[in-house]
Scaffold this motif. Structure first.
Motif, short mmCIF file in Angstrom:
data_model
loop_
_atom_site.label_atom_id
_atom_site.label_comp_id
_atom_site.label_asym_id
_atom_site.label_seq_id
_atom_site.Cartn_x
_atom_site.Cartn_y
_atom_site.Cartn_z
N ASP A 42 23.84 49.04 -72.92
CA ASP A 42 25.21 49.53 -73.08
C ASP A 42 26.00 49.35 -71.78
O ASP A 42 27.19 49.00 -71.81
CB ASP A 42 25.23 51.01 -73.44
CG ASP A 42 24.60 51.30 -74.79
OD1 ASP A 42 24.62 50.40 -75.65
OD2 ASP A 42 24.10 52.43 -74.98
N ARG A 44 25.74 47.14 -69.42
CA ARG A 44 26.21 45.76 -69.24
C ARG A 44 27.31 45.43 -70.25
O ARG A 44 28.37 44.90 -69.87
CB ARG A 44 25.04 44.80 -69.43
CG ARG A 44 25.43 43.31 -69.36
CD ARG A 44 24.27 42.42 -69.72
NE ARG A 44 23.75 42.75 -71.06
CZ ARG A 44 22.61 42.25 -71.55
NH1 ARG A 44 21.88 41.43 -70.82
NH2 ARG A 44 22.21 42.59 -72.76
N THR A 45 27.11 45.75 -71.53
CA THR A 45 28.07 45.39 -72.58
C THR A 45 29.41 46.08 -72.37
O THR A 45 30.47 45.45 -72.42
CB THR A 45 27.50 45.75 -73.96
OG1 THR A 45 26.27 45.07 -74.16
CG2 THR A 45 28.47 45.37 -75.06
N ARG A 46 29.37 47.40 -72.14
CA ARG A 46 30.63 48.15 -71.98
C ARG A 46 31.36 47.74 -70.70
O ARG A 46 32.59 47.61 -70.68
CB ARG A 46 30.35 49.66 -71.96
CG ARG A 46 29.97 50.23 -73.30
CD ARG A 46 31.15 50.26 -74.28
NE ARG A 46 32.22 51.11 -73.79
CZ ARG A 46 33.45 50.70 -73.52
NH1 ARG A 46 33.78 49.43 -73.68
NH2 ARG A 46 34.36 51.55 -73.10
N GLU A 48 31.36 44.88 -69.28
CA GLU A 48 31.97 43.55 -69.44
C GLU A 48 33.23 43.65 -70.30
O GLU A 48 34.20 42.92 -70.06
CB GLU A 48 30.96 42.58 -70.05
CG GLU A 48 31.35 41.13 -69.84
CD GLU A 48 30.17 40.19 -69.81
OE1 GLU A 48 30.21 39.23 -69.02
OE2 GLU A 48 29.22 40.41 -70.59
N ARG A 49 33.25 44.53 -71.27
CA ARG A 49 34.46 44.72 -72.06
C ARG A 49 35.58 45.33 -71.21
O ARG A 49 36.75 44.96 -71.33
CB ARG A 49 34.19 45.59 -73.29
CG ARG A 49 33.33 44.91 -74.35
CD ARG A 49 33.45 45.64 -75.69
NE ARG A 49 34.81 45.60 -76.21
CZ ARG A 49 35.30 44.62 -76.97
NH1 ARG A 49 34.54 43.57 -77.28
NH2 ARG A 49 36.55 44.68 -77.40
#
Length: 505
Positions: A42, A44-46, A48-49
């Motif tokens: 999460d 990394r994903t969040r 990057e967003r």
């Protein structure tokens, strides 16, 4: 340091470290706050967003973005998003007000400023407008963070040796200084801390200090290297925070000497044989001197180990105690430096060289004054190395009292006073004196309901403790509370000098 952590410590950038850990253990938790939990995947994903949202706002590699945010999951996400973009970020302690915050914004030439809106009764957005900040935006919760599709983003930065961080010294005596760090200097500091504390993936940490402090990324690097989570505290206060420590099974806590004292005070309120935090095994921190008596009391009464270290905004990790070290060394030293840190003692002053050392300051004149001809940072701290390589702090260059031409270490007297049963905390300062140059003044906090301490009692106690006659205090002041900063609760001696240098009525 285990093999995985050792391999991760070679990551060229902070974002690369995030990506590597997310690939290894995507489903393991990393940040815990209230009922919320974020995994490494999460993270990394969040992040990057959020980076994509910032990019859409105009943030590019090299753009200076300041942020003044409390210790929240969103703060970590925003900071990592900026690291993903290769922006230059300038964290500002959330307790700073117009003077310090405005100075940081002007000196860093920040093009954007992230604030929490109204936080703890203070309107940060209005303050930002008042000091002329550019690009103001609020980032107070997950919904308010910038958001976007990461597809159009440029590649992450490939190297970690460019200056991408501007941290601010406390500004307790003058304007703050902008300290220049790189991804690699922060990774080096966090790696050294992780190695010294001998933590494992089964540990649960805690961040109870402002994430905008240099200790924020220091601690995050440790989580990324070993793959364990930490509980975040937006506002640390005891006993209120104890429920979260117990709920999440925190195994390692701390922050600074003041934190140890607060935990110990709460332990003393418990019934005999009851542990304050049953899962806790280690208190660790730095940022202020640690009296040996405090170490001994924590170990004896709390049933946990205590390791203390030495760091500063310019070098987040210099030395650290090893949990497996001898009690004598843990009680009386700041631990040993890691292999990559060179320590040199010149005329009593500690000087440093290594990857974790900052690149200097925003002001080139300050940089020139701070480094010697061989590239060693002059810390302004006094100390000595023992035969085993442990560092002992003996005071500050500017914290030496000169009485009748004799140098007196304030720390030596403070350490002795800390063991007095009627002293909860003490600060020793020099005050101007026409006959002596400076006189020695002891300023003390006393435990609740303690009998009022007198100067003759203090002098008798210090003489019995072996203190030389020429170092004995000539003045005693008892205060309800020593003035402290809001980050690691360091005593602000300049406020004591201002207060007690005035003529007595």
């Amino acid at each position: 340091m285990n093999e995985t952590a050792h391999a991760l410590s070679s990551a060229p950038t902070l974002w690369d470290l995030v990506a590597r850990r997310a690939a290894l253990t995507p489903d393991r938790p990393v940040l815990l706050q209230g009922d919320r939990s974020l995994t490494f995947g999460d993270l990394r994903t969040r992040s990057e967003r959020v980076a994509a949202g910032l990019y859409a706002m105009g943030v590019r590699p090299g753009t200076v973005v300041a942020w003044q945010l409390p210790t929240r999951i969103e703060t970590v996400l925003l900071s990592l998003a900026l690291a993903r973009l290769g922006a230059v970020q300038s964290p500002v302690i959330p307790f700073y007000r117009d003077r310090e915050a405005g100075f940081a914004l002007r000196e860093s030439k920040a093009e954007f400023f992230a604030v929490p809106g109204v936080w703890r009764g203070h309107d940060h957005t209005e303050m930002a407008r008042r000091v002329g900040a550019k690009g103001i935006f609020e980032a107070y919760d997950d919904d308010s963070l910038p958001d976007g599709n990461p597809s159009p983003l440029p590649a992450p930065p490939a190297e970690g040796t460019s200056v991408r961080w501007i941290y601010w010294t406390s500004g307790t005596t003058s304007d703050p200084k902008g300290v220049l760090h790189t991804d690699r200097s922060l990774i080096a500091g966090g790696s050294c801390l992780a190695h010294a504390l001998r933590l494992t993936p089964d540990d649960v940490g805690s961040i109870a200090f402002p994430y905008a402090h240099i200790g924020g990324p220091d601690y995050l690097v440790m989580l990324l290297l070993y793959g364990f989570p930490a509980v975040l505290f937006e506002h640390f206060a005891l006993p209120d925070a104890l429920a979260e420590y117990r709920r999440h099974g925190v195994t390692t806590a701390g922050g600074s000497t003041a934190f140890y004292s607060m935990f110990l005070a709460e332990q003393r309120k418990q019934p005999p044989g009851t542990r304050l935090i049953p899962s806790l095994r280690l208190l660790a921190g730095g940022g202020a001197p640690k009296p040996p008596e405090l170490y001994q009391a924590v170990v004896r009464e709390m049933g946990v180990q205590l390791t203390h270290g030495y760091g500063m905004t310019e070098v987040p990790m210099i030395t650290m105690g090893d949990p497996e070290d001898a009690p004598e060394n843990l009680a009386t030293t700041e631990g040993r430096p890691p292999s990559g840190m060179e320590i040199r003692i010149v005329d009593g002053e500690i000087r440093l060289r290594g990857e974790a050392v900052c690149q200097g300051y925003l002001d080139p004149a300050q940089t020139a004054a701070a480094f010697d001809t061989e590239g060693f940072l002059r810390t302004g701290d006094l100390g000595r190395l023992t035969g085993s390589g442990h560092l002992v702090l003996t005071g500050r260059l500017k914290d030496v009292i000169i009485r009748k031409g004799e140098n007196i270490s304030a720390k030596e007297i403070e350490d002795l006073l800390a063991a007095h049963p009627l002293v909860a905390d003490a600060a020793v300062i020099g005050l101007p004196d026409a006959d002596r140059g400076e006189l020695v003044c002891a300023v003390v906090e006393q435990p609740p309901d303690a009998d009022r301490l007198t100067l003759p009692e203090v002098v008798t106690y210090l003489r019995a403790s072996g203190l030389s006659v020429h170092k004995l205090p000539e003045r005693l002041e008892v205060v309800d509370a020593l003035p402290r900063n809001e980050t690691l609760r360091k005593v602000l001696k300049y406020k004591l000098r201002e207060r007690f240098s005035r003529p007595l009525p």
